[in-house]
Scaffold this motif. Sequence first.
Motif, PDB file in Angstrom:
ATOM      1  N   ILE A 119      38.078  31.624  40.100  1.00 27.59           N
ATOM      2  CA  ILE A 119      39.326  31.691  39.330  1.00 27.59           C
ATOM      3  C   ILE A 119      39.201  30.991  37.979  1.00 27.59           C
ATOM      4  O   ILE A 119      39.515  31.592  36.938  1.00 27.59           O
ATOM      5  CB  ILE A 119      40.506  31.137  40.156  1.00 27.59           C
ATOM      6  N   PRO A 120      38.765  29.704  37.904  1.00 24.57           N
ATOM      7  CA  PRO A 120      38.584  29.087  36.579  1.00 24.57           C
ATOM      8  C   PRO A 120      37.577  29.845  35.717  1.00 24.57           C
ATOM      9  O   PRO A 120      37.763  29.965  34.501  1.00 24.57           O
ATOM     10  CB  PRO A 120      38.091  27.675  36.907  1.00 24.57           C
ATOM     11  N   LEU A 123      39.362  32.822  34.316  1.00 22.75           N
ATOM     12  CA  LEU A 123      40.295  32.434  33.246  1.00 22.75           C
ATOM     13  C   LEU A 123      39.544  32.136  31.961  1.00 22.75           C
ATOM     14  O   LEU A 123      40.024  32.448  30.857  1.00 22.75           O
ATOM     15  CB  LEU A 123      41.118  31.215  33.679  1.00 22.75           C
ATOM     16  N   TRP A 126      38.426  35.562  30.627  1.00 26.74           N
ATOM     17  CA  TRP A 126      39.652  36.238  30.163  1.00 26.74           C
ATOM     18  C   TRP A 126      40.075  35.711  28.795  1.00 26.74           C
ATOM     19  O   TRP A 126      40.341  36.483  27.872  1.00 26.74           O
ATOM     20  CB  TRP A 126      40.729  36.021  31.218  1.00 26.74           C
ATOM     21  N   HIS A 348      34.016  40.587  36.921  1.00 30.00           N
ATOM     22  CA  HIS A 348      35.237  40.017  36.369  1.00 30.00           C
ATOM     23  C   HIS A 348      35.726  40.766  35.136  1.00 30.00           C
ATOM     24  O   HIS A 348      36.768  40.417  34.585  1.00 30.00           O
ATOM     25  CB  HIS A 348      35.027  38.529  36.022  1.00 30.00           C
ATOM     26  N   LEU A 457      47.299  31.547  31.498  1.00 31.97           N
ATOM     27  CA  LEU A 457      47.821  31.637  32.868  1.00 31.97           C
ATOM     28  C   LEU A 457      48.070  33.079  33.292  1.00 31.97           C
ATOM     29  O   LEU A 457      48.018  33.389  34.486  1.00 31.97           O
ATOM     30  CB  LEU A 457      49.109  30.822  32.988  1.00 31.97           C
ATOM     31  N   SER A 458      48.326  33.962  32.321  1.00 30.37           N
ATOM     32  CA  SER A 458      48.532  35.373  32.688  1.00 30.37           C
ATOM     33  C   SER A 458      47.277  35.983  33.293  1.00 30.37           C
ATOM     34  O   SER A 458      47.336  36.990  33.997  1.00 30.37           O
ATOM     35  CB  SER A 458      48.961  36.180  31.454  1.00 30.37           C
ATOM     36  N   LEU A 460      45.761  34.809  35.705  1.00 28.83           N
ATOM     37  CA  LEU A 460      45.896  34.704  37.160  1.00 28.83           C
ATOM     38  C   LEU A 460      46.436  35.997  37.759  1.00 28.83           C
ATOM     39  O   LEU A 460      46.018  36.417  38.841  1.00 28.83           O
ATOM     40  CB  LEU A 460      46.801  33.525  37.515  1.00 28.83           C
ATOM     41  N   TYR A 463      43.675  38.584  37.627  1.00 34.64           N
ATOM     42  CA  TYR A 463      42.669  38.288  38.652  1.00 34.64           C
ATOM     43  C   TYR A 463      43.156  38.703  40.036  1.00 34.64           C
ATOM     44  O   TYR A 463      42.406  39.320  40.810  1.00 34.64           O
ATOM     45  CB  TYR A 463      42.341  36.795  38.649  1.00 34.64           C
ATOM     46  N   ALA A 464      44.405  38.355  40.358  1.00 35.32           N
ATOM     47  CA  ALA A 464      44.944  38.668  41.684  1.00 35.32           C
ATOM     48  C   ALA A 464      44.982  40.179  41.926  1.00 35.32           C
ATOM     49  O   ALA A 464      44.634  40.656  43.014  1.00 35.32           O
ATOM     50  CB  ALA A 464      46.342  38.074  41.838  1.00 35.32           C
ATOM     51  N   HIS A 468      40.748  40.119  42.970  1.00 37.38           N
ATOM     52  CA  HIS A 468      40.910  39.673  44.355  1.00 37.38           C
ATOM     53  C   HIS A 468      41.341  40.807  45.283  1.00 37.38           C
ATOM     54  O   HIS A 468      40.700  41.074  46.305  1.00 37.38           O
ATOM     55  CB  HIS A 468      41.911  38.523  44.419  1.00 37.38           C
TER      56      HIS A 468
END
Length: 499
Positions: A119-120, A123, A126, A348, A457-458, A460, A463-464, A468
């Motif tokens: 995740i990091p 980000l 991204w 990614h 933060l968008s 996330l 990613y989801a 994911h």
Amino acid sequence: MGEESLKRRKGEDKGREDAQSIQSHEPQRMELQKQANLFLFPLCPIGICMIVGTIIGSGIFVSPKSVLANVGAVGPCLIIWTACGVLATLGALCFAELGTMITKSGGEYPYLMEAFGPIPAFLFSWTSLLVTKPSSFAIICLSFAEYASAPFYPGCDPPQAVVKCLAAAAIVVITIVNSLSVKLGSYLQNFLTAAKMIIVTIIIVSGIVLLAQGKTENFKDSFKDSKISAGSISLAFYNGLWAYDGWNQLNYITEELKNPYRNLPLSIIIGIPLVTVCYVLINIAYFTVMTSTELLQSQAVAVTFGDRVLYPASWIVPLFVVFSTLGSANGTCFTAGRLVYVAGREGHMLKVLSYISVKRLTPAPALIFYGTIAIIYIIPGDIDTLINYFSFAVWIFYGSTIFALIVMRFTRKELMRPIRIPIIIPVIVTLVAILLVLAPIISAPELAYLYCVLFILSGLIVYALFVHLKFDWPQKILNPITMYLQMLLEVVPEEEVTE
């Protein structure tokens, strides 16, 4: 007991194998890359050229007044420039340990992946692919366009349409050069680095001659009228570090360096102190012919210096500043294209971004994507706005990456560390990074910083949904597009090497 001992031994062997696989160039390089030494820098001096050529861009020629404006006097200004060089060197040494511990290209991306998980790392990719890297490319090319167009509009500012079209043209040319040939991009980088070192040498030698002639009046009472506060020092660091940005560029091409355990730290130890010495001497040269007030009033400090010292050959300065900005832009494009490539390889980003050209053996889709985003930033943006977005976002991830080094000292003890720096160095750099992120928010809060955080933060949500959960419908749309781009660009996915 014998069986337990055997299991324990097997577990230890498995742990060592996992650690070694991380430090190998995993995922394994494509067969084409091994056969043709794709992206290979065979000599350490080229690594030094990449550092020097990427760091020394437009910043030192046009923005020393930003540092002076925040501290108000010559003495603190020179100290800030030196301290910025020290901080860049310390940060680069942290990256040297990371780069020789995890020998993967992509800069901060693989280090965040190993320390904190996907995740990091996502980000970072991204934000870097859509904000920091293309905005940096756009800033440099806009600076190039302003200097290149200025001689054709004497006495007035060039029209914005001309500047932006010229900047877009520079992005297109640099992208095409790096997409066509790695060697051509490397040769161009070496030529432009040599050109910018010529103008750096001219300015430094001129300053030394003027000092020898007694031009030292501007250095008397050098701390008089200085504005020393936590806020002013932080903002001065912000502007100074913008000129030093690029100190981590070799970590984006770690896989392509021959013998990175030697050449990566050697290039850092030689390259960044060399840049620091040049920057301090250039600022001293500026102050030999300009008072603090005159420097603050100058639109382009290097041009003012050239007009006063090199006339009637003052045209040399804008010409070589153009070479300097082009060299910085080329180095930025070369390394950032590898980040797009690695992120696509990890799943990614769009998979097509990890494909390579069959004929050219370059990551052409990644480079084209990067250049396209940079052109989009040029259309509505100006240099100051882009620098605000860039500086704030980039130091969030610089600090996170160096903090990852501290974390892995305790969580990944099994990893081999050919270079092991004292733990106090990453601690200091992490604390400074926190200060640099918080300082502009506290000193001069703007909505731009909030927008930047919301954009990060968008990632996330993206990613989801797409990494994911791996929704099927985007693949149904992207598969025919990918096939068409493969045929158009003549690119193929990497091939894993079976050992």
